[in-house]
Design an enzyme around this catalytic site. Sequence first.
Site, PDB file in Angstrom:
ATOM      1  N   ASP A 272      -1.108  -0.253   6.163  1.00 49.48           N
ATOM      2  CA  ASP A 272      -1.246   0.453   7.435  1.00 49.48           C
ATOM      3  C   ASP A 272      -2.662   0.488   7.979  1.00 49.48           C
ATOM      4  O   ASP A 272      -2.881   0.940   9.095  1.00 49.48           O
ATOM      5  CB  ASP A 272      -0.778   1.904   7.263  1.00 49.48           C
ATOM      6  CG  ASP A 272      -1.717   2.682   6.355  1.00 49.48           C
ATOM      7  OD1 ASP A 272      -2.451   3.555   6.858  1.00 49.48           O
ATOM      8  OD2 ASP A 272      -1.743   2.402   5.151  1.00 49.48           O
TER       9      ASP A 272
ATOM     10  N   ASP B  63       0.874  -1.157   0.000  1.00 49.79           N
ATOM     11  CA  ASP B  63       0.000   0.000   0.000  1.00 49.79           C
ATOM     12  C   ASP B  63       0.925   1.225   0.000  1.00 49.79           C
ATOM     13  O   ASP B  63       2.120   1.111   0.320  1.00 49.79           O
ATOM     14  CB  ASP B  63      -0.868  -0.020   1.267  1.00 49.79           C
ATOM     15  CG  ASP B  63      -1.710   1.224   1.413  1.00 49.79           C
ATOM     16  OD1 ASP B  63      -2.529   1.492   0.528  1.00 49.79           O
ATOM     17  OD2 ASP B  63      -1.527   1.935   2.414  1.00 49.79           O
TER      18      ASP B  63
ATOM     19  N   ASP C 185      -0.408   5.069   0.702  1.00 50.02           N
ATOM     20  CA  ASP C 185      -0.863   6.068   1.679  1.00 50.02           C
ATOM     21  C   ASP C 185      -0.735   5.539   3.104  1.00 50.02           C
ATOM     22  O   ASP C 185      -1.336   4.515   3.458  1.00 50.02           O
ATOM     23  CB  ASP C 185      -2.327   6.432   1.417  1.00 50.02           C
ATOM     24  CG  ASP C 185      -2.507   7.343   0.215  1.00 50.02           C
ATOM     25  OD1 ASP C 185      -1.908   8.426   0.207  1.00 50.02           O
ATOM     26  OD2 ASP C 185      -3.248   6.973  -0.715  1.00 50.02           O
TER      27      ASP C 185
END
Length: 225
Positions: free
Chosen positions: A165, A9, A11
């Site tokens: 995250d 990922d 962001d």
Amino acid sequence: MPSSAVLFDIDGTLVDSNYLHVHAWARAFAEEHLDVAAWRVHRCIGMDGSALLSELAGGVDADVADRLKEQHSRFYQETAPLLKQLPGARALLDRVAELGLQVVLATSAPEDELELLRRVLDSEDVFSAVTSGEDVETAKPEPGIVDIALRRAGVGVDQAVFVGDAVWDVEACVRAGVPCIGLLSGGVSRGELQEAGAEAVFEDAAELLRHLDTTRIAQLATRKD
């Protein structure tokens, strides 16, 4: 056969952008005179945009939803100069590539946002495949982006691991059958990531890099050898 792959990922995982998204959504809601607390926005960051609006502003009509998305994009673009790599991001990508593993960006960010993020990462030389929001109708926690990333890397679920995250990252991986390593750099707690199904959790990319030999990433590299 293609080498095993680490799906990332972006962001909140590689680029410090989550709170810029919170600010942009908060401004967008304010523009439409919708009372949505910023902390509630943060809880939904990483979720598909339509799902986020359904969760935070359920019941708004399609025109309002479209304006909210457009305003979020505009306000986020205004803060682009504040985007920066999270600690250890580039070094982690380089190390994964050095191990002979594919580095895959598995994100549902829109193309305009993805362009900004890739510029911040400045790591084009290590990417073997990239996804974007254009590839799926519904993003995380639906598993579509993970499935597409696997196909583009040419690997199966037993040849990959995901690094993200958000709880939504982990849930998407669980549905896709891909192991997930969680990072705290997006602002989600260790307990929530573990409860969602993350097999390991580290503070950020830098800590993951320091402990890489203890993770599934190292196992994939060993298996390749």
